[in-house]
Design a protein around this motif. Structure first.
Motif, PDB file in Angstrom:
ATOM      1  N   MET A   1       0.834  -1.204   0.000  1.00  0.00           N
ATOM      2  CA  MET A   1       0.000   0.000   0.000  1.00  0.00           C
ATOM      3  C   MET A   1       0.873   1.259   0.000  1.00  0.00           C
ATOM      4  O   MET A   1       0.617   2.203  -0.750  1.00  0.00           O
ATOM      5  CB  MET A   1      -0.933   0.024   1.228  1.00  0.00           C
ATOM      6  N   GLN A   2       1.908   1.262   0.825  1.00  0.00           N
ATOM      7  CA  GLN A   2       2.773   2.440   0.892  1.00  0.00           C
ATOM      8  C   GLN A   2       3.458   2.682  -0.450  1.00  0.00           C
ATOM      9  O   GLN A   2       3.593   3.827  -0.900  1.00  0.00           O
ATOM     10  CB  GLN A   2       3.818   2.273   1.994  1.00  0.00           C
ATOM     11  N   HIS A   3       3.858   1.597  -1.100  1.00  0.00           N
ATOM     12  CA  HIS A   3       4.560   1.745  -2.378  1.00  0.00           C
ATOM     13  C   HIS A   3       3.608   2.148  -3.507  1.00  0.00           C
ATOM     14  O   HIS A   3       3.858   3.103  -4.245  1.00  0.00           O
ATOM     15  CB  HIS A   3       5.266   0.434  -2.733  1.00  0.00           C
ATOM     16  N   ALA A   4       2.480   1.425  -3.632  1.00  0.00           N
ATOM     17  CA  ALA A   4       1.600   1.620  -4.790  1.00  0.00           C
ATOM     18  C   ALA A   4       0.732   2.869  -4.671  1.00  0.00           C
ATOM     19  O   ALA A   4       0.485   3.548  -5.677  1.00  0.00           O
ATOM     20  CB  ALA A   4       0.707   0.393  -4.971  1.00  0.00           C
ATOM     21  N   LEU A   5       0.243   3.194  -3.470  1.00  0.00           N
ATOM     22  CA  LEU A   5      -0.709   4.290  -3.312  1.00  0.00           C
ATOM     23  C   LEU A   5      -0.066   5.570  -2.780  1.00  0.00           C
ATOM     24  O   LEU A   5      -0.488   6.668  -3.152  1.00  0.00           O
ATOM     25  CB  LEU A   5      -1.849   3.861  -2.389  1.00  0.00           C
ATOM     26  N   LEU A   6       0.916   5.443  -1.913  1.00  0.00           N
ATOM     27  CA  LEU A   6       1.577   6.624  -1.354  1.00  0.00           C
ATOM     28  C   LEU A   6       2.929   6.877  -2.013  1.00  0.00           C
ATOM     29  O   LEU A   6       3.627   7.821  -1.641  1.00  0.00           O
ATOM     30  CB  LEU A   6       1.749   6.468   0.163  1.00  0.00           C
ATOM     31  N   HIS A   7       3.296   6.042  -2.974  1.00  0.00           N
ATOM     32  CA  HIS A   7       4.477   6.231  -3.818  1.00  0.00           C
ATOM     33  C   HIS A   7       5.761   6.406  -3.010  1.00  0.00           C
ATOM     34  O   HIS A   7       6.647   7.185  -3.381  1.00  0.00           O
ATOM     35  CB  HIS A   7       4.266   7.418  -4.755  1.00  0.00           C
ATOM     36  N   ASP A   8       5.835   5.681  -1.880  1.00  0.00           N
ATOM     37  CA  ASP A   8       7.029   5.695  -1.028  1.00  0.00           C
ATOM     38  C   ASP A   8       7.397   7.092  -0.549  1.00  0.00           C
ATOM     39  O   ASP A   8       8.558   7.372  -0.235  1.00  0.00           O
ATOM     40  CB  ASP A   8       8.220   5.055  -1.751  1.00  0.00           C
ATOM     41  N   GLU A   9       6.408   7.983  -0.487  1.00  0.00           N
ATOM     42  CA  GLU A   9       6.644   9.317   0.072  1.00  0.00           C
ATOM     43  C   GLU A   9       6.676   9.222   1.601  1.00  0.00           C
ATOM     44  O   GLU A   9       6.273   8.215   2.176  1.00  0.00           O
ATOM     45  CB  GLU A   9       5.560  10.273  -0.422  1.00  0.00           C
ATOM     46  N   PRO A  10       7.151  10.256   2.298  1.00  0.00           N
ATOM     47  CA  PRO A  10       7.266  10.175   3.756  1.00  0.00           C
ATOM     48  C   PRO A  10       5.930   9.882   4.431  1.00  0.00           C
ATOM     49  O   PRO A  10       4.896  10.460   4.068  1.00  0.00           O
ATOM     50  CB  PRO A  10       7.786  11.565   4.145  1.00  0.00           C
ATOM     51  N   VAL A  11       5.955   8.986   5.412  1.00  0.00           N
ATOM     52  CA  VAL A  11       4.748   8.542   6.100  1.00  0.00           C
ATOM     53  C   VAL A  11       4.980   8.583   7.599  1.00  0.00           C
ATOM     54  O   VAL A  11       6.047   8.182   8.091  1.00  0.00           O
ATOM     55  CB  VAL A  11       4.382   7.095   5.685  1.00  0.00           C
ATOM     56  N   VAL A  12       3.975   9.055   8.341  1.00  0.00           N
ATOM     57  CA  VAL A  12       3.939   8.904   9.799  1.00  0.00           C
ATOM     58  C   VAL A  12       2.563   8.371  10.171  1.00  0.00           C
ATOM     59  O   VAL A  12       1.555   8.788   9.604  1.00  0.00           O
ATOM     60  CB  VAL A  12       4.222  10.225  10.543  1.00  0.00           C
ATOM     61  N   PHE A  13       2.525   7.414  11.085  1.00  0.00           N
ATOM     62  CA  PHE A  13       1.249   6.984  11.645  1.00  0.00           C
ATOM     63  C   PHE A  13       0.891   7.973  12.744  1.00  0.00           C
ATOM     64  O   PHE A  13       1.650   8.181  13.681  1.00  0.00           O
ATOM     65  CB  PHE A  13       1.347   5.554  12.169  1.00  0.00           C
ATOM     66  N   ASP A  14      -0.279   8.609  12.587  1.00  0.00           N
ATOM     67  CA  ASP A  14      -0.584   9.807  13.363  1.00  0.00           C
ATOM     68  C   ASP A  14      -1.960   9.685  14.005  1.00  0.00           C
ATOM     69  O   ASP A  14      -2.974   9.574  13.309  1.00  0.00           O
ATOM     70  CB  ASP A  14      -0.542  11.015  12.417  1.00  0.00           C
TER      71      ASP A  14
END
Length: 250
Positions: free
Chosen positions: A36-49
């Motif tokens: 999901m992080q790769h395909a939908l968020l395109h490996d952009e910076p992520v924080v679980f918030d």
């Protein structure tokens, strides 16, 4: 020490996906999160918030209609909101751009099996702030035919029912229901046929919010948002076959 030629060649041929950023550790422990992080968020910076609150029932009474609400009042400079379902055959549910709208979004979604449902909010610095929760489901929501498809008259296709009401903080909430089968394309003999775009405008024509929606959105989509306009609102959109959706909300 110089690497052997064969090792160097193999390194150069590694798949591009291995060069991507490592997936953020997932508090929901979903095996699908890296995809999901790769395909939908395109490996952009992520924080679980925790500031992205995702409210949904722990168990789905109806896998064809699972209600979801998300809010993010403590986040500023929000550019995009993406909702997706990890274990659906088509994960992406919608993308929301709240140009002039409050920090709230409600919708109903199909789920194929027990799965996390997530909402990712991207701020102006490019960071995705992700919230979510698990829902338990008997399954089949994406591969079952819509319950009311056979009774939908052509004249009713795209008809919009709307309600708006004031909030205690001075804002307002708008709830839309669109008559549409929203077929996923995963049922034998029924091609994908779904609401694709909805925009909300004020009376002067300024765009307040935009929704791009996808196959897992439930039949007769119900969407709730908080547009920042006191006067009449105009809703315009289309489905993936080019049929127009239009309504005025006084």
């Amino acid at each position: 020490m110089r690497a052997p030629r064969g090792v160097l060649a193999a390194a150069l041929l590694l798949p591009a996906t291995l060069a991507c950023a490592a997936p953020a550790p997932d508090p929901l422990r979903s095996t699908q999160w890296p995809a999901m992080q790769h395909a939908l968020l395109h490996d952009e910076p992520v924080v679980f918030d925790a500031r992205v609150e995702v409210l949904l029932p722990p168990g789905a009474e109806d896998s064809l209609q699972v209600p979801v609400a998300a809010r993010w009042p403590a986040l500023a400079d929000v550019r995009r909101v993406l909702a997706f379902v990890d274990f659906n055959p088509i994960p992406r549910v919608l993308e929301y751009r709240p140009h002039r709208a409050g920090p709230f979004l409600g919708f109903r979604v199909r789920v194929q099996q027990a799965t996390p449902i997530r909402v990712a909010v991207q701020t102006g610095d490019g960071v995705w702030h992700v919230g979510g929760a698990w829902v338990d489901a008997a399954g089949g929501g994406c591969t079952l035919p819509p319950a009311h498809r056979a009774t939908l008259a052509d004249a009713d296709l795209g008809r919009v029912e709307a309600r708006r009401w004031p909030l205690h903080d001075g804002g307002q909430r708008l709830k839309l229901r669109i008559e549409h089968p929203n077929d996923t394309g995963l049922v034998a003999g029924i091609p994908a046929f779904f609401v694709e775009r909805l925009s909300v405008y004020d009376e002067a024509g300024a765009e307040l919010a935009v929704l791009d929606t996808f196959e897992p959105l439930a039949e007769n989509p119900v969407l709730t948002l908080e547009p920042a306009a006191a006067g009449p609102l105009v809703v315009r959109g289309r489905d993936n076959a080019g049929n127009a959706i239009a309504a005025r909300v006084d």
